[in-house]
Design a protein around this motif. Structure first.
Motif, mmCIF file in Angstrom:
data_model
loop_
_atom_site.group_PDB
_atom_site.id
_atom_site.type_symbol
_atom_site.label_atom_id
_atom_site.label_comp_id
_atom_site.label_asym_id
_atom_site.label_seq_id
_atom_site.Cartn_x
_atom_site.Cartn_y
_atom_site.Cartn_z
ATOM 1 N N PHE A 153 0.819 -1.212 0.000
ATOM 2 C CA PHE A 153 0.000 0.000 0.000
ATOM 3 C C PHE A 153 0.855 1.266 0.000
ATOM 4 O O PHE A 153 0.576 2.222 -0.736
ATOM 5 C CB PHE A 153 -0.925 -0.001 1.223
ATOM 6 N N LEU A 154 1.886 1.295 0.823
ATOM 7 C CA LEU A 154 2.658 2.522 1.036
ATOM 8 C C LEU A 154 3.782 2.719 0.029
ATOM 9 O O LEU A 154 4.155 3.863 -0.254
ATOM 10 C CB LEU A 154 3.240 2.524 2.454
ATOM 11 N N VAL A 155 4.313 1.640 -0.501
ATOM 12 C CA VAL A 155 5.464 1.746 -1.398
ATOM 13 C C VAL A 155 5.112 1.343 -2.822
ATOM 14 O O VAL A 155 5.173 2.155 -3.745
ATOM 15 C CB VAL A 155 6.644 0.899 -0.864
ATOM 16 N N THR A 156 4.709 0.096 -3.014
ATOM 17 C CA THR A 156 4.440 -0.387 -4.365
ATOM 18 C C THR A 156 3.301 0.384 -5.025
ATOM 19 O O THR A 156 3.386 0.736 -6.210
ATOM 20 C CB THR A 156 4.090 -1.885 -4.334
ATOM 21 N N GLU A 157 2.239 0.654 -4.275
ATOM 22 C CA GLU A 157 1.057 1.329 -4.832
ATOM 23 C C GLU A 157 0.952 2.770 -4.338
ATOM 24 O O GLU A 157 -0.146 3.318 -4.245
ATOM 25 C CB GLU A 157 -0.198 0.537 -4.456
ATOM 26 N N ARG A 158 2.086 3.380 -4.049
ATOM 27 C CA ARG A 158 2.087 4.759 -3.537
ATOM 28 C C ARG A 158 1.436 5.704 -4.552
ATOM 29 O O ARG A 158 1.462 5.461 -5.760
ATOM 30 C CB ARG A 158 3.518 5.206 -3.232
ATOM 31 N N PRO A 159 0.838 6.809 -4.075
ATOM 32 C CA PRO A 159 0.127 7.714 -4.986
ATOM 33 C C PRO A 159 1.063 8.489 -5.892
ATOM 34 O O PRO A 159 2.262 8.629 -5.617
ATOM 35 C CB PRO A 159 -0.610 8.662 -4.024
ATOM 36 N N ALA A 160 0.517 9.003 -6.986
ATOM 37 C CA ALA A 160 1.286 9.819 -7.918
ATOM 38 C C ALA A 160 1.851 11.045 -7.205
ATOM 39 O O ALA A 160 1.183 11.652 -6.360
ATOM 40 C CB ALA A 160 0.384 10.251 -9.073
ATOM 41 N N LEU A 162 4.481 10.973 -5.227
ATOM 42 C CA LEU A 162 5.258 10.568 -4.067
ATOM 43 C C LEU A 162 6.421 9.707 -4.543
ATOM 44 O O LEU A 162 6.228 8.703 -5.232
ATOM 45 C CB LEU A 162 4.390 9.774 -3.084
ATOM 46 N N SER A 163 7.632 10.107 -4.188
ATOM 47 C CA SER A 163 8.819 9.389 -4.614
ATOM 48 C C SER A 163 8.916 8.039 -3.919
ATOM 49 O O SER A 163 8.246 7.788 -2.907
ATOM 50 C CB SER A 163 10.073 10.209 -4.289
ATOM 51 N N LEU A 164 9.769 7.177 -4.469
ATOM 52 C CA LEU A 164 10.026 5.896 -3.824
ATOM 53 C C LEU A 164 10.548 6.113 -2.413
ATOM 54 O O LEU A 164 10.141 5.421 -1.471
ATOM 55 C CB LEU A 164 11.036 5.084 -4.648
ATOM 56 N N ARG A 165 11.435 7.083 -2.250
ATOM 57 C CA ARG A 165 11.964 7.386 -0.913
ATOM 58 C C ARG A 165 10.840 7.842 0.018
ATOM 59 O O ARG A 165 10.790 7.462 1.200
ATOM 60 C CB ARG A 165 13.043 8.466 -1.009
ATOM 61 N N GLY A 166 9.929 8.678 -0.502
ATOM 62 C CA GLY A 166 8.809 9.134 0.319
ATOM 63 C C GLY A 166 7.909 7.994 0.752
ATOM 64 O O GLY A 166 7.456 7.944 1.900
ATOM 65 N N GLY A 167 7.633 7.053 -0.165
ATOM 66 C CA GLY A 167 6.833 5.897 0.208
ATOM 67 C C GLY A 167 7.525 5.045 1.255
ATOM 68 O O GLY A 167 6.889 4.563 2.204
ATOM 69 N N PHE A 168 8.837 4.883 1.102
ATOM 70 C CA PHE A 168 9.605 4.121 2.081
ATOM 71 C C PHE A 168 9.579 4.804 3.448
ATOM 72 O O PHE A 168 9.438 4.144 4.484
ATOM 73 C CB PHE A 168 11.047 3.956 1.601
ATOM 74 N N GLU A 169 9.692 6.126 3.479
ATOM 75 C CA GLU A 169 9.657 6.842 4.758
ATOM 76 C C GLU A 169 8.292 6.706 5.424
ATOM 77 O O GLU A 169 8.201 6.631 6.658
ATOM 78 C CB GLU A 169 10.036 8.301 4.540
ATOM 79 N N ASN A 170 7.214 6.693 4.637
ATOM 80 C CA ASN A 170 5.892 6.437 5.218
ATOM 81 C C ASN A 170 5.834 5.040 5.834
ATOM 82 O O ASN A 170 5.250 4.840 6.910
ATOM 83 C CB ASN A 170 4.804 6.573 4.153
ATOM 84 N N PHE A 171 6.448 4.070 5.154
ATOM 85 C CA PHE A 171 6.500 2.706 5.667
ATOM 86 C C PHE A 171 7.273 2.661 6.986
ATOM 87 O O PHE A 171 6.856 2.008 7.948
ATOM 88 C CB PHE A 171 7.146 1.797 4.625
ATOM 89 N N VAL A 172 8.393 3.384 7.046
ATOM 90 C CA VAL A 172 9.185 3.429 8.278
ATOM 91 C C VAL A 172 8.386 4.056 9.414
ATOM 92 O O VAL A 172 8.441 3.594 10.560
ATOM 93 C CB VAL A 172 10.508 4.190 8.041
ATOM 94 N N ASP A 173 7.608 5.103 9.113
ATOM 95 C CA ASP A 173 6.745 5.702 10.133
ATOM 96 C C ASP A 173 5.796 4.657 10.717
ATOM 97 O O ASP A 173 5.571 4.596 11.934
ATOM 98 C CB ASP A 173 5.923 6.855 9.542
ATOM 99 N N GLU A 174 5.209 3.830 9.844
ATOM 100 C CA GLU A 174 4.299 2.797 10.330
ATOM 101 C C GLU A 174 5.036 1.765 11.179
ATOM 102 O O GLU A 174 4.510 1.296 12.191
ATOM 103 C CB GLU A 174 3.599 2.122 9.151
ATOM 104 N N LEU A 175 6.252 1.412 10.777
ATOM 105 C CA LEU A 175 7.019 0.448 11.556
ATOM 106 C C LEU A 175 7.334 0.981 12.949
ATOM 107 O O LEU A 175 7.329 0.227 13.925
ATOM 108 C CB LEU A 175 8.331 0.107 10.840
ATOM 109 N N LYS A 176 7.607 2.282 13.049
ATOM 110 C CA LYS A 176 7.909 2.868 14.355
ATOM 111 C C LYS A 176 6.732 2.713 15.317
ATOM 112 O O LYS A 176 6.922 2.561 16.521
ATOM 113 C CB LYS A 176 8.273 4.344 14.202
ATOM 114 N N ALA A 177 5.525 2.796 14.777
ATOM 115 C CA ALA A 177 4.334 2.703 15.630
ATOM 116 C C ALA A 177 3.861 1.261 15.816
ATOM 117 O O ALA A 177 3.007 1.009 16.662
ATOM 118 C CB ALA A 177 3.208 3.543 15.035
#
Length: 259
Positions: A153-160, A162-177
């Motif tokens: 959801f956050l990386v592979t299917e990230r919205p138009a 949003l960079s790959l790095r941005g999607g990865f950072e969103n994923f990291v935010d979720e992992l932190k929580a």
């Protein structure tokens, strides 16, 4: 330049990001679940030198301390309040919009205006289905498979936009929580947003961008006694990343002084 720091909140330390201080009322930006204040960095940069903007991490997310027990939306608002300026305006996105509403109702002497985007008025949608999707409890397991859906959801299917790095950072935010990142969503669905919106006495602006919350946002705005809806059909994709300058311009043009 964006500075980072900590302030004492109601349930521990609150991590904040802020741009350069300028005269005037601060704009406090409240993020969506299960992300962090990092999502507001493009907006903070776009407002730099024009509007002082402060973005805290909601307790339990980003680098803010987790609460010792689950909070409701009013609890999140109260936990953030001690870390905020004496007087401030609010920009609330998704979960942040509900927290902003509670801050505005409980502290009208401190909160000036409201800017809301992606208002989570899920009562206007299939409430049960969205609650099951967003507020399902997580369990920490020993395999990477537990993160597969979030990566998709956050990386592979990230919205138009949003960079790959941005999607990865969103994923990291979720992992932190993880595994408690669902708790603010559960608080969101337990929150009587429709019943609380008529109690808002501040001037509110709803920036209405395309997506599943566009019509709910319109309906939510109709419940606020003094609200305007700004339709923004051109702001598609990853709005806070791809369209931060446009959002910053809208914020500035709703300042008391001319833009």
């Amino acid at each position: 330049m964006i500075r980072k720091g900590y302030a004492e909140g109601g349930v521990g330390q609150v991590h904040l990001r802020e741009n350069a201080a300028v005269p005037g009322t601060s704009l406090v930006c409240l993020h969506a679940t299960a992300y962090s204040s990092r999502t507001f960095e493009p907006l903070l940069r776009a407002l730099d030198g024009r509007v002082r903007a402060i973005a805290p991490d909601t307790p339990g997310y980003g680098e803010s301390d987790a609460p010792p027990a689950p909070l409701d939306i009013a609890g999140y608002a109260g936990a953030l309040l001690p870390a905020l300026p004496t007087r401030f305006d609010l920009f609330g996105y998704h979960t942040g919009a509900s927290i902003a509403v509670e801050l505005a109702i409980a502290h009208p002497h401190r909160v000036g205006r409201l800017i809301l985007m992606g208002v989570p008025h899920f009562a206007a949608l299939d409430f049960a289905a969205w609650r099951k999707k967003l507020a399902a409890p997580h369990r920490l397991a020993e395999t990477l498979d537990q993160f597969a859906e979030r990566w998709r959801f956050l990386v592979t299917e990230r919205p138009a936009g949003l960079s790959l790095r941005g999607g990865f950072e969103n994923f990291v935010d979720e992992l932190k929580a993880w595994p408690d990142g669902w708790r603010a969503h559960e608080a969101l669905f337990a929150h009587d947003l429709a019943g609380r919106l008529p109690l808002v006495r501040q001037r509110a602006t709803v920036l209405n961008v395309p997506g599943h919350l566009a019509e709910p946002s319109r309906l939510a705005a109709a419940l606020i006694p003094d609200a305007e809806v700004v339709e923004l059909p051109q702001l598609t994709g990853a709005v806070l990343d791809a369209h931060a300058p446009a959002i910053a311009a809208l914020i500035r043009c709703r300042e008391p002084a001319p833009c």
